[in-house]
Design a protein around this motif. Structure first.
Motif, PDB file in Angstrom:
ATOM      1  N   ARG A 219       9.141  16.545  27.303  1.00  0.00           N
ATOM      2  CA  ARG A 219      10.308  16.406  28.063  1.00  0.00           C
ATOM      3  C   ARG A 219      10.314  17.297  29.433  1.00  0.00           C
ATOM      4  O   ARG A 219       9.847  18.533  29.370  1.00  0.00           O
ATOM      5  CB  ARG A 219      11.558  16.555  27.321  1.00  0.00           C
ATOM      6  N   ASP A 220      10.807  16.437  30.315  1.00  0.00           N
ATOM      7  CA  ASP A 220      10.957  17.316  31.476  1.00  0.00           C
ATOM      8  C   ASP A 220      12.057  18.317  31.609  1.00  0.00           C
ATOM      9  O   ASP A 220      13.173  18.002  31.204  1.00  0.00           O
ATOM     10  CB  ASP A 220      11.311  16.519  32.722  1.00  0.00           C
ATOM     11  N   PHE A 221      11.770  19.552  31.995  1.00  0.00           N
ATOM     12  CA  PHE A 221      12.576  20.892  32.118  1.00  0.00           C
ATOM     13  C   PHE A 221      12.889  21.011  33.602  1.00  0.00           C
ATOM     14  O   PHE A 221      11.852  21.358  34.617  1.00  0.00           O
ATOM     15  CB  PHE A 221      11.996  21.999  31.732  1.00  0.00           C
ATOM     16  N   LEU A 222      14.065  20.612  33.983  1.00  0.00           N
ATOM     17  CA  LEU A 222      14.335  20.719  35.581  1.00  0.00           C
ATOM     18  C   LEU A 222      15.105  21.937  35.788  1.00  0.00           C
ATOM     19  O   LEU A 222      15.936  22.433  35.086  1.00  0.00           O
ATOM     20  CB  LEU A 222      15.160  19.319  35.850  1.00  0.00           C
ATOM     21  N   MET A 223      14.863  22.514  37.125  1.00  0.00           N
ATOM     22  CA  MET A 223      15.456  23.631  37.615  1.00  0.00           C
ATOM     23  C   MET A 223      15.929  23.812  38.836  1.00  0.00           C
ATOM     24  O   MET A 223      15.098  22.733  39.670  1.00  0.00           O
ATOM     25  CB  MET A 223      14.728  25.005  37.156  1.00  0.00           C
ATOM     26  N   LYS A 224      17.060  23.972  39.464  1.00  0.00           N
ATOM     27  CA  LYS A 224      17.540  24.017  40.788  1.00  0.00           C
ATOM     28  C   LYS A 224      18.242  25.286  40.917  1.00  0.00           C
ATOM     29  O   LYS A 224      19.197  25.711  40.128  1.00  0.00           O
ATOM     30  CB  LYS A 224      18.262  22.756  40.985  1.00  0.00           C
ATOM     31  N   HIS A 225      18.164  25.869  42.190  1.00  0.00           N
ATOM     32  CA  HIS A 225      19.199  26.906  42.442  1.00  0.00           C
ATOM     33  C   HIS A 225      20.556  26.548  42.719  1.00  0.00           C
ATOM     34  O   HIS A 225      20.689  25.533  43.252  1.00  0.00           O
ATOM     35  CB  HIS A 225      18.491  27.661  43.796  1.00  0.00           C
ATOM     36  N   LYS A 226      21.352  27.589  42.423  1.00  0.00           N
ATOM     37  CA  LYS A 226      22.602  27.039  42.642  1.00  0.00           C
ATOM     38  C   LYS A 226      23.252  27.187  44.260  1.00  0.00           C
ATOM     39  O   LYS A 226      22.126  27.824  45.008  1.00  0.00           O
ATOM     40  CB  LYS A 226      23.698  28.345  42.175  1.00  0.00           C
ATOM     41  N   PRO A 227      24.114  26.669  44.640  1.00  0.00           N
ATOM     42  CA  PRO A 227      24.241  26.513  45.858  1.00  0.00           C
ATOM     43  C   PRO A 227      24.407  27.915  46.612  1.00  0.00           C
ATOM     44  O   PRO A 227      25.149  28.967  46.084  1.00  0.00           O
ATOM     45  CB  PRO A 227      25.674  25.789  46.166  1.00  0.00           C
ATOM     46  N   ILE A 228      23.561  28.022  47.803  1.00  0.00           N
ATOM     47  CA  ILE A 228      23.633  29.428  48.612  1.00  0.00           C
ATOM     48  C   ILE A 228      24.756  29.339  49.383  1.00  0.00           C
ATOM     49  O   ILE A 228      24.853  28.602  50.424  1.00  0.00           O
ATOM     50  CB  ILE A 228      22.345  29.738  49.169  1.00  0.00           C
ATOM     51  N   PRO A 229      25.685  30.620  49.659  1.00  0.00           N
ATOM     52  CA  PRO A 229      26.706  30.481  50.466  1.00  0.00           C
ATOM     53  C   PRO A 229      26.280  30.642  51.881  1.00  0.00           C
ATOM     54  O   PRO A 229      25.174  31.460  51.944  1.00  0.00           O
ATOM     55  CB  PRO A 229      27.796  31.577  50.166  1.00  0.00           C
ATOM     56  N   PRO A 230      26.850  30.208  52.977  1.00  0.00           N
ATOM     57  CA  PRO A 230      26.269  30.362  54.446  1.00  0.00           C
ATOM     58  C   PRO A 230      26.392  31.884  54.516  1.00  0.00           C
ATOM     59  O   PRO A 230      27.504  32.430  54.150  1.00  0.00           O
ATOM     60  CB  PRO A 230      27.283  29.628  55.187  1.00  0.00           C
ATOM     61  N   SER A 231      25.286  32.405  55.170  1.00  0.00           N
ATOM     62  CA  SER A 231      25.341  33.703  55.483  1.00  0.00           C
ATOM     63  C   SER A 231      25.476  34.082  56.982  1.00  0.00           C
ATOM     64  O   SER A 231      24.575  33.113  57.973  1.00  0.00           O
ATOM     65  CB  SER A 231      23.729  34.203  54.963  1.00  0.00           C
ATOM     66  N   THR A 232      26.146  34.911  57.590  1.00  0.00           N
ATOM     67  CA  THR A 232      26.289  35.469  59.045  1.00  0.00           C
ATOM     68  C   THR A 232      25.012  36.283  59.206  1.00  0.00           C
ATOM     69  O   THR A 232      25.079  36.653  60.478  1.00  0.00           O
ATOM     70  CB  THR A 232      27.415  36.015  59.239  1.00  0.00           C
ATOM     71  N   ILE A 233      24.331  36.873  58.326  1.00  0.00           N
ATOM     72  CA  ILE A 233      23.292  37.911  58.678  1.00  0.00           C
ATOM     73  C   ILE A 233      21.954  37.128  59.132  1.00  0.00           C
ATOM     74  O   ILE A 233      21.600  37.320  59.934  1.00  0.00           O
ATOM     75  CB  ILE A 233      22.839  38.894  57.440  1.00  0.00           C
ATOM     76  N   ALA A 234      21.334  36.360  57.970  1.00  0.00           N
ATOM     77  CA  ALA A 234      20.209  35.823  58.062  1.00  0.00           C
ATOM     78  C   ALA A 234      20.161  34.283  57.325  1.00  0.00           C
ATOM     79  O   ALA A 234      20.591  34.700  56.178  1.00  0.00           O
ATOM     80  CB  ALA A 234      19.031  36.596  57.874  1.00  0.00           C
ATOM     81  N   PRO A 235      19.745  33.326  57.850  1.00  0.00           N
ATOM     82  CA  PRO A 235      19.487  32.226  57.098  1.00  0.00           C
ATOM     83  C   PRO A 235      18.544  32.497  55.904  1.00  0.00           C
ATOM     84  O   PRO A 235      17.585  32.997  56.066  1.00  0.00           O
ATOM     85  CB  PRO A 235      18.904  31.170  58.107  1.00  0.00           C
ATOM     86  N   VAL A 236      18.723  31.654  54.860  1.00  0.00           N
ATOM     87  CA  VAL A 236      17.886  31.771  53.690  1.00  0.00           C
ATOM     88  C   VAL A 236      17.453  30.599  53.268  1.00  0.00           C
ATOM     89  O   VAL A 236      18.168  29.465  53.273  1.00  0.00           O
ATOM     90  CB  VAL A 236      18.779  32.384  52.470  1.00  0.00           C
ATOM     91  N   ALA A 237      16.082  30.542  53.117  1.00  0.00           N
ATOM     92  CA  ALA A 237      15.446  29.333  52.805  1.00  0.00           C
ATOM     93  C   ALA A 237      15.852  28.508  51.602  1.00  0.00           C
ATOM     94  O   ALA A 237      16.117  29.328  50.387  1.00  0.00           O
ATOM     95  CB  ALA A 237      13.925  29.363  52.808  1.00  0.00           C
ATOM     96  N   GLU A 238      16.186  27.447  51.365  1.00  0.00           N
ATOM     97  CA  GLU A 238      16.615  26.644  50.181  1.00  0.00           C
ATOM     98  C   GLU A 238      15.511  26.732  49.242  1.00  0.00           C
ATOM     99  O   GLU A 238      14.448  26.239  49.436  1.00  0.00           O
ATOM    100  CB  GLU A 238      17.231  25.446  50.445  1.00  0.00           C
ATOM    101  N   PRO A 239      15.560  27.233  48.074  1.00  0.00           N
ATOM    102  CA  PRO A 239      14.680  27.206  46.944  1.00  0.00           C
ATOM    103  C   PRO A 239      14.231  25.675  46.676  1.00  0.00           C
ATOM    104  O   PRO A 239      15.205  25.008  46.421  1.00  0.00           O
ATOM    105  CB  PRO A 239      15.190  27.962  45.888  1.00  0.00           C
ATOM    106  N   ARG A 240      12.850  25.601  46.242  1.00  0.00           N
ATOM    107  CA  ARG A 240      12.644  24.224  45.941  1.00  0.00           C
ATOM    108  C   ARG A 240      13.003  23.858  44.391  1.00  0.00           C
ATOM    109  O   ARG A 240      12.696  24.882  43.541  1.00  0.00           O
ATOM    110  CB  ARG A 240      11.004  24.005  45.936  1.00  0.00           C
ATOM    111  N   PRO A 241      13.415  22.755  44.116  1.00  0.00           N
ATOM    112  CA  PRO A 241      13.723  22.447  42.796  1.00  0.00           C
ATOM    113  C   PRO A 241      12.458  22.402  42.002  1.00  0.00           C
ATOM    114  O   PRO A 241      11.174  22.352  42.613  1.00  0.00           O
ATOM    115  CB  PRO A 241      14.206  20.991  42.502  1.00  0.00           C
ATOM    116  N   LEU A 242      12.431  22.632  40.559  1.00  0.00           N
ATOM    117  CA  LEU A 242      11.061  22.812  39.720  1.00  0.00           C
ATOM    118  C   LEU A 242      11.222  21.590  38.670  1.00  0.00           C
ATOM    119  O   LEU A 242      12.202  21.468  37.975  1.00  0.00           O
ATOM    120  CB  LEU A 242      11.168  24.282  38.849  1.00  0.00           C
ATOM    121  N   LYS A 243      10.081  21.277  38.177  1.00  0.00           N
ATOM    122  CA  LYS A 243      10.121  20.308  37.256  1.00  0.00           C
ATOM    123  C   LYS A 243       8.924  20.675  36.263  1.00  0.00           C
ATOM    124  O   LYS A 243       7.587  20.805  36.832  1.00  0.00           O
ATOM    125  CB  LYS A 243       9.957  18.813  37.433  1.00  0.00           C
TER     126      LYS A 243
END
Length: 324
Positions: A219-243
């Motif tokens: 069976r596929d085990f899916l993972m995704k990062h929780k939403p990342i709050p906007p940052s005023t310091i530095a942008p953070v790359a959105e993590p890629r989902p995993l399967k």
């Protein structure tokens, strides 16, 4: 099964310093012969055949892949963990011998009450760090070793049967972690699933380690990062989902910041292997009694007991089988 294979055939040294494998672990002592019984068990749970225990002693069957190349991700992936000579027999044994529940419960959000029907079979064993099981199966306080107050738990905690405790010992030895709870899910078909969630409850501590073993259908085990709050310091790359296509015998160890920041799921599946059953065994460590209450409520509840019926090739109510 053949007894000609050796430890050298199965064992590869771990890839990271954190993992320490104790190759002296012996799961074939006389204590593994008798069936496990407890006043909370609806029926005794037998021990696996000694041949099967011998093969389990050779876990892990492969070196783990470290997956920590994304934000907050810390996984060890063993493809596989259970030796191929053992994974099928272990799956069939656990499906046949364990007892399960199809838990129903209600949740209330504001004025709206919703009936939840758990879309899989579940069972659970263990107790949190405040208590432990004495040799006679009774619960005692972990600090004083005296009998616990009768009102400490609303539920009825039960110890791991020997077949699952053997896996716990192996997994602790292989990962360097310690566990006091075992949750078992049985996915009867591709229609059984678990939605996106994270095991980040406070009763598991700040950085819980959870070992998840798959047996049976892939069976596929899916993972995704929780939403990342906007940052005023530095942008953070959105993590890629995993399967990860978890096959029979595979194991994933989730640790560190993973549970606090990632969600995981087993979605419904159609097509190949969708009509085959899958067992998922997870080991975890619960720190306080609130965790014990939570796990028994949502994995045992007040529902009837189910047991595998080979003739019907399905989980059936145990009361019907026994004529109770």
């Amino acid at each position: 099964m053949s007894n000609k294979r050796t430890l050298h055939d199965f064992f590869s040294p771990p890839a990271t310093k954190k993992i320490k494998v104790d190759t002296t672990t012996n799961l074939t002592t006389s204590t593994c012969d008798a069936a496990s019984t407890h006043e909370t068990y609806p029926f005794p749970v037998p021990q696996p055949p000694r041949e099967l225990l011998d093969f389990l002693s050779f876990a892990p069957a492969s070196e783990p892949r470290t997956m920590n190349d994304q934000l907050d991700l810390d996984l060890l992936y063993f493809p596989p963990y259970i030796p191929k000579e053992a994974e099928k027999d272990l799956f069939l044994f656990l499906r046949r011998e364990l007892f399960f529940y199809r838990v129903q419960y209600k949740i209330k959000r504001g004025a709206i009450e919703t009936q939840i029907n758990t879309p899989r079979y579940t069972t659970v064993f263990g107790v949190d760090e405040s208590s432990r099981f004495a040799s006679d199966g009774s619960l005692v306080d972990a600090q004083t070793n005296r009998s616990i107050p009768k009102d400490r738990y609303a539920c009825r905690p039960r110890p791991l049967p020997g077949c699952l405790d053997a896996l716990r010992q192996l997994t602790e030895s292989c990962t360097g972690e310690t566990f006091n709870f075992c949750l078992v899910n049985y996915y009867a078909s591709g229609n059984d699933s678990i939605s996106y969630h994270s095991d980040d409850e406070r009763f598991l501590g700040p950085e819980p380690a959870i070992a998840s073993i798959s047996l049976g259908a892939t069976r596929d085990f899916l993972m995704k990062h929780k939403p990342i709050p906007p940052s005023t310091i530095a942008p953070v790359a959105e993590p890629r989902p995993l399967k990860l296509p978890l096959a029979s015998g595979d194991m994933v160890l989730m640790r560190g910041h993973t549970q606090a920041n990632w969600l995981h799921s087993i979605p419904k599946r159609k097509g190949a292997q969708s009509d085959k059953g899958r067992i998922n065994i997870t080991f975890r460590k619960t720190m306080v009694r609130g965790g014990t209450e939570n796990y028994y409520r949502y994995n045992v509840g007040d529902g009837e007991v189910f047991k595998w019926n080979e003739g019907k090739r399905a989980m059936v109510p145990w009361a019907e089988v026994e004529g109770r």
